[in-house]
Structures are given as structure tokens and as C-alpha cells.
Design a protein around this motif. Structure first.
Motif, PDB file in Angstrom:
ATOM      1  N   ARG A  42     -11.424  14.689  16.806  1.00 27.55           N
ATOM      2  CA  ARG A  42     -10.816  16.036  16.835  1.00 27.55           C
ATOM      3  C   ARG A  42     -11.848  17.168  16.852  1.00 27.55           C
ATOM      4  O   ARG A  42     -11.511  18.291  17.220  1.00 27.55           O
ATOM      5  CB  ARG A  42      -9.893  16.225  15.628  1.00 27.55           C
ATOM      6  N   LYS A  43     -13.059  16.880  16.372  1.00 23.73           N
ATOM      7  CA  LYS A  43     -14.144  17.875  16.308  1.00 23.73           C
ATOM      8  C   LYS A  43     -13.741  19.113  15.490  1.00 23.73           C
ATOM      9  O   LYS A  43     -14.099  20.233  15.823  1.00 23.73           O
ATOM     10  CB  LYS A  43     -14.616  18.255  17.699  1.00 23.73           C
ATOM     11  N   TRP A  44     -12.971  18.872  14.411  1.00 21.89           N
ATOM     12  CA  TRP A  44     -12.589  19.968  13.537  1.00 21.89           C
ATOM     13  C   TRP A  44     -13.760  20.399  12.661  1.00 21.89           C
ATOM     14  O   TRP A  44     -13.841  21.560  12.269  1.00 21.89           O
ATOM     15  CB  TRP A  44     -11.410  19.564  12.653  1.00 21.89           C
ATOM     16  N   ILE A  45     -14.620  19.438  12.324  1.00 19.06           N
ATOM     17  CA  ILE A  45     -15.796  19.739  11.505  1.00 19.06           C
ATOM     18  C   ILE A  45     -16.993  18.963  12.051  1.00 19.06           C
ATOM     19  O   ILE A  45     -16.830  18.050  12.859  1.00 19.06           O
ATOM     20  CB  ILE A  45     -15.567  19.399  10.007  1.00 19.06           C
ATOM     21  N   ILE A  72     -10.605  19.565   4.309  1.00 24.63           N
ATOM     22  CA  ILE A  72     -10.614  19.553   5.777  1.00 24.63           C
ATOM     23  C   ILE A  72      -9.414  20.332   6.313  1.00 24.63           C
ATOM     24  O   ILE A  72      -9.542  21.132   7.243  1.00 24.63           O
ATOM     25  CB  ILE A  72     -10.629  18.109   6.310  1.00 24.63           C
ATOM     26  N   GLY A  73      -8.245  20.101   5.718  1.00 25.84           N
ATOM     27  CA  GLY A  73      -7.055  20.835   6.133  1.00 25.84           C
ATOM     28  C   GLY A  73      -7.212  22.328   5.948  1.00 25.84           C
ATOM     29  O   GLY A  73      -6.850  23.120   6.832  1.00 25.84           O
ATOM     30  N   TYR A  74      -7.793  22.740   4.822  1.00 21.87           N
ATOM     31  CA  TYR A  74      -7.990  24.174   4.560  1.00 21.87           C
ATOM     32  C   TYR A  74      -8.979  24.775   5.549  1.00 21.87           C
ATOM     33  O   TYR A  74      -8.750  25.852   6.083  1.00 21.87           O
ATOM     34  CB  TYR A  74      -8.465  24.397   3.126  1.00 21.87           C
ATOM     35  N   LYS A  75     -10.067  24.067   5.793  1.00 21.07           N
ATOM     36  CA  LYS A  75     -11.080  24.572   6.727  1.00 21.07           C
ATOM     37  C   LYS A  75     -10.511  24.676   8.132  1.00 21.07           C
ATOM     38  O   LYS A  75     -10.848  25.592   8.872  1.00 21.07           O
ATOM     39  CB  LYS A  75     -12.299  23.662   6.731  1.00 21.07           C
ATOM     40  N   ALA A  85      -2.288  18.192   5.332  1.00 21.10           N
ATOM     41  CA  ALA A  85      -3.287  17.114   5.325  1.00 21.10           C
ATOM     42  C   ALA A  85      -3.177  16.312   4.029  1.00 21.10           C
ATOM     43  O   ALA A  85      -3.242  15.083   4.040  1.00 21.10           O
ATOM     44  CB  ALA A  85      -4.694  17.683   5.498  1.00 21.10           C
ATOM     45  N   THR A  86      -3.000  17.006   2.923  1.00 22.41           N
ATOM     46  CA  THR A  86      -2.867  16.333   1.633  1.00 22.41           C
ATOM     47  C   THR A  86      -1.602  15.482   1.590  1.00 22.41           C
ATOM     48  O   THR A  86      -1.640  14.317   1.181  1.00 22.41           O
ATOM     49  CB  THR A  86      -2.856  17.366   0.489  1.00 22.41           C
ATOM     50  N   ILE A  87      -0.495  16.048   2.015  1.00 18.39           N
ATOM     51  CA  ILE A  87       0.752  15.276   2.054  1.00 18.39           C
ATOM     52  C   ILE A  87       0.605  14.091   2.999  1.00 18.39           C
ATOM     53  O   ILE A  87       1.021  12.967   2.683  1.00 18.39           O
ATOM     54  CB  ILE A  87       1.951  16.170   2.463  1.00 18.39           C
ATOM     55  N   GLY A  88      -0.008  14.321   4.151  1.00 15.25           N
ATOM     56  CA  GLY A  88      -0.196  13.259   5.127  1.00 15.25           C
ATOM     57  C   GLY A  88      -0.997  12.085   4.594  1.00 15.25           C
ATOM     58  O   GLY A  88      -0.645  10.929   4.821  1.00 15.25           O
ATOM     59  N   VAL A  89      -2.072  12.359   3.856  1.00 13.31           N
ATOM     60  CA  VAL A  89      -2.911  11.266   3.357  1.00 13.31           C
ATOM     61  C   VAL A  89      -2.259  10.543   2.170  1.00 13.31           C
ATOM     62  O   VAL A  89      -2.483   9.360   1.962  1.00 13.31           O
ATOM     63  CB  VAL A  89      -4.334  11.767   3.022  1.00 13.31           C
ATOM     64  N   VAL A  90      -1.419  11.231   1.409  1.00 16.62           N
ATOM     65  CA  VAL A  90      -0.793  10.643   0.221  1.00 16.62           C
ATOM     66  C   VAL A  90       0.511   9.921   0.539  1.00 16.62           C
ATOM     67  O   VAL A  90       0.817   8.885  -0.051  1.00 16.62           O
ATOM     68  CB  VAL A  90      -0.548  11.737  -0.850  1.00 16.62           C
ATOM     69  N   LEU A  91       1.275  10.440   1.477  1.00 12.95           N
ATOM     70  CA  LEU A  91       2.609   9.920   1.759  1.00 12.95           C
ATOM     71  C   LEU A  91       2.633   8.424   2.086  1.00 12.95           C
ATOM     72  O   LEU A  91       3.446   7.689   1.502  1.00 12.95           O
ATOM     73  CB  LEU A  91       3.266  10.739   2.880  1.00 12.95           C
TER      74      LEU A  91
END
Length: 187
Positions: A42-45, A72-75, A85-91
């Protein structure tokens, strides 16, 4: 702008759901997948940013994968990005654990289940080693870095000192070293 932000937020959610689904073994095992998805694909960071995020995620309370996803989600997309992002990784973990807890008691004594968990443990170890190698490649390689790493390993492994205390001590040593190096450079 708003449409692009919605697309990014949806991509964050589905990227971290995918990471959460396909990674067993906790946060350290997720690091290679997070790196591949958010840096390479994705090249987000950048590579440097992922290392910084992992250091911060490890240094703050909570699971490293959740902290990394939040940063990462915040950035990438501000507060909404951090949330999805947090919900996605935890769900996925939540749903998998809830399902397993309902049926595990019935199957926990089966040999196939025991062997499957042994295989999962071996795979998780490989993922953790890959994360270690990846982080090693990105870390500064100088005498003080090796000394700090050896100190932390000895304290955590043999002296059983709390990890948080070790992180604080290592940060202080690193800060003191950089201040002394900067002063030396000016003179």
C-alpha cells in the motif's frame, strides 16, 4: 478528498482484517504481514516509519499489533483510520477465539488437534524470527546498539526484569548516548 479518504479507510479496515485473519501467534508474528501490507503493497508508510511504529507500539501499553494498527491507521487517515484499523486487526481474533472457546472443550484431547497446535507454534516461531531479522536489518549497527540489545536480552531473559523497565532504561541509554555523540561532534 472525502471519497479518497473513505476509500483509504475501507482499505485500512480490510487490510487489517486480512492481517488479523491470517496471523496466528500474536503481534510479533503479525509484524512481517503488517510490513508487507502497509509498506510494500500500500506504501502508506516507509520502512523507517514501520520500525519507529513498532518501537512505539512495543513501548506503549497493550498488544503490539493493536498499537501498530492504531498508529498506522492514524498516520494514514486520522482518527477514523485509527479506529477502523484497530477494529480490523482485533475483530478476526475476537471472532475466532469466541468460536474456538465454544467448541474446543469437545476436541482438546484429540491427537490431531494437539498436533495442529504444535504446528502452529512452530510456524509462529518462524514468523517471530522473520520479524527479528527484518528489524535487525533496519536498526542502526554500532557498538552502542549491540550493547543495548545484549543488555536488554540478558535483563529480560536471565534476570526476569520487567520489560517496561528495560525499555525505559534502554531509551535513557540511547538518549544519553545520542546527546554525548552530538556534543562530541560539535567539539
Amino acid at each position: 478528498m472525502i471519497r479518497q479518504n473513505r476509500k483509504t479507510i475501507m482499505l485500512l479496515f480490510f487490510s487489517f482484517i486480512k492481517i488479523g485473519i491470517f496471523t496466528f501467534g500474536g503481534g510479533y508474528a503479525m509484524i512481517p504481514l503488517i510490513e508487507k501490507e502497509v509498506v510494500e503493497k500500500r506504501k502508506w508508510i516507509t520502512n523507517k516509519e514501520i520500525l519507529d511504529i513498532i518501537v512505539i507500539a512495543e513501548s506503549t501499553p497493550g498488544p503490539i499489533a493493536v498499537n501498530a494498527a492504531t498508529f498506522i491507521g492514524y498516520k494514514t487517515a486520522g482518527f477514523p483510520g485509527a479506529l477502523v484499523a484497530t477494529i480490523g486487526v482485533v475483530l478476526p481474533s475476537f471472532l475466532i477465539i469466541a468460536t474456538i472457546s465454544l467448541v474446543l472443550r469437545q476436541f482438546e484431547n484429540m491427537k490431531a488437534v494437539k498436533f495442529a497446535f504444535e504446528g502452529i507454534r512452530a510456524g509462529v516461531l518462524a514468523l517471530i524470527i522473520k520479524a527479528l531479522v527484518s528489524m535487525y536489518k533496519q536498526c542502526p549497527r554500532n557498538k552502542i546498539s549491540y550493547i543495548i540489545a545484549a543488555f536488554a536480552l540478558i535483563c529480560v531473559t536471565f534476570l526476569e526484569i520487567n520489560v517496561l523497565i528495560i525499555i525505559i532504561i534502554c531509551a535513557i541509554i540511547g538518549l544519553a548516548y545520542s546527546i554525548m555523540a552530538e556534543r562530541k561532534e560539535k567539539n
